[in-house]
Design an enzyme around this catalytic site. Structure first.
Site, mmCIF file in Angstrom:
data_model
loop_
_atom_site.group_PDB
_atom_site.id
_atom_site.type_symbol
_atom_site.label_atom_id
_atom_site.label_comp_id
_atom_site.label_asym_id
_atom_site.label_seq_id
_atom_site.Cartn_x
_atom_site.Cartn_y
_atom_site.Cartn_z
ATOM 1 C CD1 TRP A 1 -5.524 3.037 -2.839
ATOM 2 C CD2 TRP A 1 -4.040 4.713 -2.949
ATOM 3 N NE1 TRP A 1 -4.766 3.008 -1.700
ATOM 4 C CE2 TRP A 1 -3.843 4.026 -1.750
ATOM 5 C CE3 TRP A 1 -3.226 5.810 -3.255
ATOM 6 C CZ2 TRP A 1 -2.857 4.407 -0.837
ATOM 7 C CZ3 TRP A 1 -2.240 6.181 -2.360
ATOM 8 C CH2 TRP A 1 -2.066 5.480 -1.166
ATOM 9 N N GLY A 2 -4.308 4.204 -8.391
ATOM 10 C CA GLY A 2 -4.344 5.009 -9.617
ATOM 11 C C GLY A 2 -3.611 6.338 -9.508
ATOM 12 C CG ASP B 1 -9.981 1.419 -0.807
ATOM 13 O OD1 ASP B 1 -8.966 1.638 -1.484
ATOM 14 O OD2 ASP B 1 -9.952 1.143 0.400
ATOM 15 C CB ALA C 1 2.106 8.232 -8.414
ATOM 16 C CG ASP D 1 -2.326 0.389 0.936
ATOM 17 O OD1 ASP D 1 -2.474 1.345 0.156
ATOM 18 O OD2 ASP D 1 -3.261 -0.207 1.480
HETATM 19 C C1 GAL Z 1 -6.264 1.035 1.434
HETATM 20 C C2 GAL Z 1 -6.363 -0.040 0.360
HETATM 21 C C3 GAL Z 1 -7.366 -1.069 0.789
HETATM 22 C C4 GAL Z 1 -6.951 -1.652 2.126
HETATM 23 C C5 GAL Z 1 -6.747 -0.551 3.144
HETATM 24 C C6 GAL Z 1 -6.171 -1.059 4.444
HETATM 25 O O1 GAL Z 1 -5.296 1.955 1.059
HETATM 26 O O2 GAL Z 1 -6.750 0.571 -0.844
HETATM 27 O O3 GAL Z 1 -7.483 -2.069 -0.193
HETATM 28 O O4 GAL Z 1 -5.763 -2.387 1.946
HETATM 29 O O5 GAL Z 1 -5.869 0.435 2.660
HETATM 30 O O6 GAL Z 1 -6.064 -0.057 5.413
#
Ligand code: GAL
Length: 632
Positions: free
Chosen positions: A256-257, A277, A259, A190
């Site tokens: 998340w797309g 998400d 950068a 992440d």
């Molecule tokens: C977000 C991610 C989710 C999940 C979450 C956990 O950044 O997009 O899929 O992993 O963090 O806190």
């Protein structure tokens, strides 16, 4: 003082930076396939992840219960393999040794007799069940739960340093621990720690977390340090290779797309999130689908667009909504998304298991050709996704995005079949068969996706259009100089913000990227008013790599696309085979008729399609490789 471990970490970063893909100015053919080919992702990964089912409230019992159901229900046999633990597993970092400490209150088997913790007992159990195991980390110093404060109960505890559970400054040590010692096979990395830990984060201001000046600004590509983000993800990739000598790992990027990652992830890892998400709401599913569905040329065996995990089972995709659940699953299967279940399978009904376990749909997702479906009809209401399979048959998904029943006409042309021969359709949800010639009228129930296997007579006998084979194409350079937000993505309410923000505005860059059967801006391909239903649309100053093995010749009708905004530039098309120039066009201007290019490609493994502009520009015009095809 910088110790040897830190030096090793810095060296890894520097090496990764040096190993970056060819610089942005690089149009010169290399004769090589340059996309990331490490790890095990010839096919989109399939499995289960704890996040959509339990969020931070994850524990060993829940993980093992879902794993057991995956085996007992036959889902494992259907292909679901990875059992992935998401955010919430960590207690702290031991600051004496640097070793990560697992929260044994929720993962009791992790407690070792010597006081340390290890996931090895858990991964051993999963492996003994015939499954694989996945872990979760963050590229920054802190996790998403820490950054945004969600899941506070299971966020890491202790001093500021003990709370630094992310990979930053610990890449080599943590990857070694997770893969060599703990035996994981998959990691989701992440990016919250490099995005949200600026001075304005209240927990940074109060001293709980160390400040990290963000290198990702989700809302400003100009304030995002793309090379720095790439260097960090590159260093993780290098560590994964070091600590997995057998190459059996899967590397999942999760920024998340942001950068501009939708354009470059394929050079760094196996799967990569194309959006923020998903949530168990229809509009949010559309949002995530759209973030990946027009990126068909940016995915190929080894690298897959990830529109986030499945939400089949919950909310709009729950037991009361089988049509929506089937649609969500069908669409993910068609666009070669990872099929990662996000449901507490203890609650799953036989009908829900049957949706997730539909072998015919899974076979589309896992088809060895690795062709992400291409949009053959595109609108806000109905979309047709067509996927060319390894056996050259087609799968077509007719998707009704609306809440009304709609009539749809599927034509032979959508399938690139001749319209004077019969086309046999098998409905992959109902099993029913039908046949038509030319065109077929179909009704789509609200939110329904009808998926058919289609067998007909190919309109191009003896060869394949390149747009039918996105899995053989790597967009080495797409000509985009200034990344711009993609306006084609459904703008759904973000559930955790509801209407408190200004709404979902265009944010993921990639607009103007290369497309199959469309111009870079989504229009129909057209050169001097001549329309092409097959072809590749890409900006000039681009280079595409094509795996051409098994084909004997290449042909295309090339020219500047009519969607070009300016008419004072000239462009030249060049075709290289394993690095040697095979054919080139003259300099072509706006409005010039399509010009024919042919090349003998016998024995060639990598074909490169290059378009140059005559004069340097930061607005390369859209260009069309019309009817581009490889013939046997
Ligand atoms: C977000 C991610 C989710 C999940 C979450 C956990 O950044 O997009 O899929 O992993 O963090 O806190």
């Amino acid at each position: 003082m910088i110790g040897p471990r830190q030096l090793a970490g810095i060296a890894a970063c520097v090496l990764a930076a040096l190993a970056l893909p060819a610089s942005a100015d690089e149009l010169e053919p290399t004769g090589e396939w340059s996309a990331y080919d490490k790890g095990k992702a010839q096919l989109p990964p399939m499995g289960w992840n704890s996040w959509n089912a339990f969020y931070h409230d994850v524990d060993e019992e829940k993980v093992l219960a879902s794993a057991a159901i995956i085996v007992e229900s036959g889902l494992a046999e259907a292909g679901y393999r990875y059992i992935n633990i998401d955010d919430g597993w960590w207690l702290k970092r031991d600051t004496q040794t640097g070793r990560m400490v697992i929260r044994t209150a929720t993962f009791p088997s992790a407690a070792l007799p010597d006081g340390r913790t290890s996931f090895r007992p858990l991964t051993d159990r999963l492996h003994a069940m015939g499954l694989k195991a996945g872990i979760y980390s963050d590229i920054g110093r802190n996790s998403c739960g820490q950054t945004f404060g969600h899941g506070a109960a299971n966020n890491p505890a202790g001093t500021q340093a003990e709370r630094e559970v992310g990979l930053y400054d610990h890449i080599d040590r943590d990857i070694r621990l997770y893969f060599e010692e703990w035996g994981f096979d998959y990691i989701k990395v992440d990016g919250c720690g490099i995005r949200g830990m600026g001075a304005d984060n209240p927990n940074v201001a109060s001293g709980i977390y160390r400040q990290f000046d963000p290198i990702i600004d989700f809302d400003s590509i100009s304030r995002t340090d793309i090379p720095a983000v790439q260097a960090l993800f590159g260093a993780v990739g290098a560590a994964l290779e070091r600590h997995n000598p057998d190459g059996d790992f899967l590397y999942s990027l999760c920024i998340w797309g942001a950068a501009d990652v939708r354009s470059w992830f394929k050079d760094y890892g196996n799967i990569s999130r194309t959006s923020d998400d998903i949530a168990p709401y229809w509009g949010r599913m559309l949002h995530n689908l759209d973030s990946a569905s027009r990126r068909e040329l940016y995915a190929q065996p080894g690298n897959w667009n990830d529109p986030d995990m499945l939400f089949v089972g919950t909310g709009d995709f729950g037991a009361l909504h089988p049509v929506e659940a089937r649609s969500h699953f069908s669409l993910w299967a068609m666009i070669n998304a990872p099929l990662i279940i996000g449901y507490d399978l203890r609650k799953a009904s036989p009908e829900q298991i049957a949706i997730l376990g539909n072998r015919a749909l899974i076979a589309l997702n896992q088809d060895p050709a690795g062709n992400q479906a291409v949009l053959a009809f595109d609108s806000e209401e109905i979309q047709f996704f067509v996927k060319t399979l390894a056996d050259e048959n087609k799968a077509v998904a007719l998707f009704n995005r609306t809440a009304q029943p709609l009539e749809a006409t599927l034509t032979a042309k959508h399938l690139k079949f001749t319209d004077d021969a019969e086309i046999a359709l098998t409905d992959l949800w109902s099993g029913e068969s039908r046949a038509f010639t030319g065109a077929e009228e179909l009704t789509l129930a609200p939110h329904e996706t009808r998926v058919f296997l289609a067998r007909g007579t190919r309109a191009l006998p003896g060869g394949m259009y390149l747009s039918e084979m996105p899995g053989r194409i790597n967009v080495a350079r797409d000509g985009v100089i200034h990344p711009e937000p993609d306006p084609m993505i459904h703008r759904a309410i973000v559930p955790w913000e509801n209407t408190r923000s200004a709404g979902e505005r265009p944010r993921y860059t990639g607009w103007g990227g290369a497309r199959a059967d469309a111009s870079p801006y989504g229009q129909v391909l057209r050169i001097a008013d001549r329309e092409f239903t097959a072809g590749l649309g890409v900006l000039a100053n681009s280079r595409l790599e094509v795996r051409s093995g098994g084909f004997g010749s290449f042909s295309a009708l090339v020219g500047m696309d009519d969607s070009a905004a300016e008419d004072d530039q000239r462009i030249r098309f060049e075709v290289y085979g394993d690095g040697t120039l095979l054919a080139a066009s003259d300099w072509i201007g706006f409005g010039d008729p399509a010009s024919e290019l042919k090349a003998d490609t016998n024995g060639t493994e990598i074909l490169e399609l290059v378009i140059r502009t005559e004069t340097s520009t930061d607005r390369p015009p859209p260009a069309t490789w019309g009817d581009a095809a490889l013939m046997r």
